[in-house]
Design a protein around this motif. Structure first.
Motif, PDB file in Angstrom:
ATOM      1  N   UNK A 116       0.819  -1.207   0.000  1.00  9.26           N
ATOM      2  CA  UNK A 116       0.000   0.000   0.000  1.00  9.26           C
ATOM      3  C   UNK A 116       0.856   1.260   0.000  1.00  9.26           C
ATOM      4  N   UNK A 136      -9.624  11.921 -10.384  1.00  8.11           N
ATOM      5  CA  UNK A 136     -10.112  13.236  -9.988  1.00  8.11           C
ATOM      6  C   UNK A 136     -10.240  13.352  -8.474  1.00  8.11           C
ATOM      7  N   UNK A 137      -9.865  12.300  -7.751  1.00  9.73           N
ATOM      8  CA  UNK A 137      -9.898  12.368  -6.291  1.00  9.73           C
ATOM      9  C   UNK A 137      -8.499  12.122  -5.736  1.00  9.73           C
ATOM     10  N   UNK A 140      -7.386  12.624  -1.989  1.00 11.63           N
ATOM     11  CA  UNK A 140      -8.193  11.775  -1.124  1.00 11.63           C
ATOM     12  C   UNK A 140      -7.714  10.326  -1.231  1.00 11.63           C
ATOM     13  N   UNK A 141      -7.420   9.905  -2.455  1.00 16.00           N
ATOM     14  CA  UNK A 141      -6.937   8.546  -2.698  1.00 16.00           C
ATOM     15  C   UNK A 141      -5.644   8.295  -1.919  1.00 16.00           C
ATOM     16  N   UNK A 144      -6.375   8.040   1.760  1.00 12.17           N
ATOM     17  CA  UNK A 144      -7.140   6.838   2.072  1.00 12.17           C
ATOM     18  C   UNK A 144      -6.241   5.605   2.045  1.00 12.17           C
ATOM     19  N   UNK A 145      -5.449   5.476   0.982  1.00  6.34           N
ATOM     20  CA  UNK A 145      -4.579   4.302   0.865  1.00  6.34           C
ATOM     21  C   UNK A 145      -3.516   4.331   1.964  1.00  6.34           C
ATOM     22  N   UNK A 147      -3.905   5.101   4.911  1.00  4.99           N
ATOM     23  CA  UNK A 147      -4.437   4.637   6.192  1.00  4.99           C
ATOM     24  C   UNK A 147      -4.324   3.124   6.328  1.00  4.99           C
ATOM     25  N   UNK A 148      -4.015   2.410   5.239  1.00  2.00           N
ATOM     26  CA  UNK A 148      -3.906   0.957   5.331  1.00  2.00           C
ATOM     27  C   UNK A 148      -2.723   0.531   6.190  1.00  2.00           C
ATOM     28  N   UNK A 180      -4.316  11.654  11.174  1.00  2.00           N
ATOM     29  CA  UNK A 180      -5.002  11.680   9.890  1.00  2.00           C
ATOM     30  C   UNK A 180      -5.963  12.862   9.830  1.00  2.00           C
ATOM     31  N   UNK A 184      -6.057  15.606   6.750  1.00  2.00           N
ATOM     32  CA  UNK A 184      -7.185  15.827   5.836  1.00  2.00           C
ATOM     33  C   UNK A 184      -7.679  17.262   5.932  1.00  2.00           C
ATOM     34  N   UNK A 197      -9.802  17.962  -6.556  1.00  2.00           N
ATOM     35  CA  UNK A 197      -9.022  17.065  -5.708  1.00  2.00           C
ATOM     36  C   UNK A 197      -7.940  16.356  -6.506  1.00  2.00           C
TER      37      UNK A 197
END
Lengths: 427, 228
Positions: A116, A136-137, A140-141, A144-145, A147-148, A180, A184, A197
């Protein structure tokens, strides 16, 4: 096409060339696309792994300099071959597994953390048009990744069946999940200003083209940049926030029981995460690949290296923070300041618009981009300074109250012991 | 079969397989990890639906936060290793699951069922024509999603209510934690003071290392006791 253009677009030309070659052999279709994408991923991961080797060397050298040491200097010139020697050592080390370990969980954890960490590189724009996939995100991607890694560290801590590992895992969760939030929250002002984004769009907004002023967002949002950087240092678990592997307290935290290549995978995960945070910071706040004269990919590399240098600088300079300091810095300073900052940026960006179209649609005062940047800069600095003043005042009040209370209790006890509980006679 | 159908079957197997392992695993920690596998499969379903934002949100919220919460709860329980994955409540759980499944199948399924006066099922999905590929997701779907959250003719009220609910939960959590912490601090201070008093008693007249602001009048009685 001139030589300069060729050099500037080198990555784009090479990647398009390879894609054309594959398509020429296999014919256009899904197969060719899959092979091209697979090749791209392979090359990207290999480069990242090579950069990881370079980073370990650079970090040891720089931290050594800061601490008045020499650092690695035996293997090759300037110790440059040290990472290769380390790699050979890691490969030949015995791969131990604790007898009472939870085998599957124990073995899967380093794989998950390394995988990850590498996945995030799919969305980073390395040069105009050179990006694994232009989501387009994007931001955020990435977060999010990222956080794994929390789950993987928990798996490592639990699977090792060692109390130090478990303690390290507990600390990690408190730290990573907590930080986190400001991470964010401080991306949001950038998204508000860029209106997207997607990382490529955010870079585009900071380049000198299409009516954009070419001002990096760090000049619009210094507070966001600072808070994002602090949160980034904590997210990657590096000094001064390296409580998850504090060697003087819990041996090595969650990876006590790992040896050989599994340990190397944890190291890879940590450094690749650091590299990812450096690239995200360079992209969000320093303008990514945008810059004059030099080719874009070189600009991105330079900016990333600069951010990583600050990481190393902090590691060589600052002592480790305590757990309670870590928590109060996050929840009592970073998060409230970030929320106030978001509200301020929302209001100011609506009030002072830069394009006539937006003014026609929503109203507001039409200003030049430079003026907007200046207004936001002043607002950010004002929030930062007033926030720090409140924190300092609060800390002082708390300290004085605590001292006074301890004092009064001591006095009462002393009076009770000496048998003059009703009050001491005056001299 | 198209590629997306193959992918859908593979991902569905991951989701369902993870779910089955959650309820059959004997080790509670493993059950929690299989739940993460299942959540990961749901992320894949969102990607397959071209809903990247929901995929990332699913990943961040369910894998990054909720599963961590569940694992923590598991770690704080005593019996992580179970002899039997089921306990005495399984018949009730079975009944509830069957009812929920039946309701969902009824609401979303293709067959129209009439109960009393009302007709359920045979949902007509917007813009979908039988036998034709589904229409592409519009480019501005993220913008439309964001606008629908602040538009009071759409989901504005629900969005605000959810936000208030979360805020209440946060304030409640802070209150609970804060109350306990203050009490602990007071107890610790009381213990510290008692220890100091005991030390002072044992040491007798010997002068203790005093804090900076110690007044002289407090020392005087101690000295007079020593004289007697």
């Amino acid at each position: 096409m001139s030589v300069i253009d060729t050099v500037n677009n080198l990555l784009k030309i090479v990647s398009d060339g390879v894609a054309g070659l594959v398509e020429g052999i296999l014919g256009p279709g899904l197969g060719a696309d899959l092979i091209t994408m697979g090749l791209g991923a392979l090359v990207l991961c290999t480069i990242v792994a090579l950069v990881f080797m370079g980073m370990t060397w650079a970090e040891r050298k720089v931290v050594a300099r800061i601490q008045n040491r020499v650092g690695p200097n035996q293997a090759g010139p300037f110790g440059l071959l040290q990472p290769i020697a380390d790699g050979i050592k890691m490969f030949t080390k015995e791969d131990t597994t604790p007898a009472s370990a939870d085998r599957w969980v124990y073995n899967a954890a380093p794989l998950i953390i390394a995988t990850f960490a590498l996945v995030t590189f799919a969305v980073f724009p390395l040069a105009p048009g050179v990006v694994g996939t232009n989501l387009n995100i994007g931001v955020f991607f990435v977060i999010a990744v990222g956080s794994a890694s929390t789950v993987a560290i928990l798996m490592a801590g639990w699977g090792s069946n060692n109390k130090y590992s478990l303690l390290g895992a507990f600390r990690t969760v408190a730290q990573l999940v907590g930080y986190e939030v400001p991470m964010l929250l401080n991306v949001i002002p950038v998204i508000l200003l860029a209106g997207s984004m997607g990382l490529a769009d955010i870079v585009q907004r900071q380049t000198l083209a299409d009516g954009n002023p070419g001002i990096p967002f760090i000049l619009y949002l210094p507070l966001s940049a600072l808070a994002f950087f602090i949160a980034g240092v904590a997210e990657t678990g590096r000094s001064p926030f390296d409580l998850l592997e504090a060697e003087s307290e819990i041996v090595a935290g969650f990876h006590v029981e790992y040896s050989g290549m599994k340990f190397a995978l944890f190291m890879l995960g940590e450094y690749v995460n650091t590299l990812a945070v450096s690239i995200v910071f360079a992209t969000l706040f320093l303008g990514g690949y945008a810059g004059p004269i030099l080719p874009p990919y070189l600009w991105l590399a330079l900016k990333t290296a600069g951010v990583f240098f600050v990481f190393m600088w902090l590691r060589g300079t600052l002592p480790r923070v305590r757990v309670d300091q870590l928590m109060s810095l996050n929840w009592k300073v970073l998060v409230p300041m970030s929320i106030v900052n978001i509200i301020a940026v929302m209001i100011l960006a609506k009030l002072f618009v830069t394009s006539p179209g937006l003014q026609a649609a929503n109203g507001g005062i039409l200003v030049t981009p430079e003026t907007q940047a200046a207004i936001l800069f002043v607002a950010n600095v004002a929030i930062l300074l007033s926030g720090l003043a409140i924190v300092a005042r609060r800390a002082r009040v708390l300290r004085l109250a605590e001292e006074a209370e301890i004092e009064s209790r001591r006095e009462a006890n002393r009076a009770a012991v000496s048998g003059f509980a009703g009050g001491a006679p005056a001299r | 079969m198209t590629i997306s159908q193959v992918l859908f079957i593979v991902i569905s197997l991951v989701v369902l397989g993870g779910g089955v392992m959650v309820v059959t695993a004997r080790n509670l920690f493993h059950a929690a990890l299989f739940l993460i596998v299942s959540f990961f499969g749901v992320t894949g379903l969102y990607v397959l639906l071209d809903a990247g934002f929901f995929a990332a949100a699913q990943f961040l919220v369910y894998i990054g936060a909720i599963s961590i919460l569940i694992i923590f709860a598991v770690m704080l329980t005593r019996g992580v290793q179970l002899a039997q994955p089921a306990n005495s409540q399984w018949p009730a759980a079975l009944v509830v699951s069957v009812i929920v499944f039946a309701i969902m199948a009824l609401m979303l399924g293709p067959v129209a069922v009439t109960i009393g006066q009302r007709q359920f099922g045979s949902v007509s999905w917007p813009n979908v024509v039988e036998g034709q590929p589904a229409p592409a997701v519009p480019d501005d779907h993220l913008v439309r999603l964001g606008q629908s959250f602040v538009d009071f003719n759409q989901y504005g009220a629900a969005f605000l209510l959810t936000a208030v609910l979360i805020l209440v939960a946060m304030v409640g959590a802070i209150w609970v934690a804060r109350d306990r912490a203050l009490k602990d601090v007071m107890e610790e201070r009381a213990e510290l003071a008692a220890e100091e008093a005991q030390e002072a008693m044992l040491a007798g007249p010997v002068q203790q290392p005093l804090p900076l602001a110690e007044t002289r009048s407090a020392e005087a009685p101690a000295a007079s006791v020593a004289h007697h």
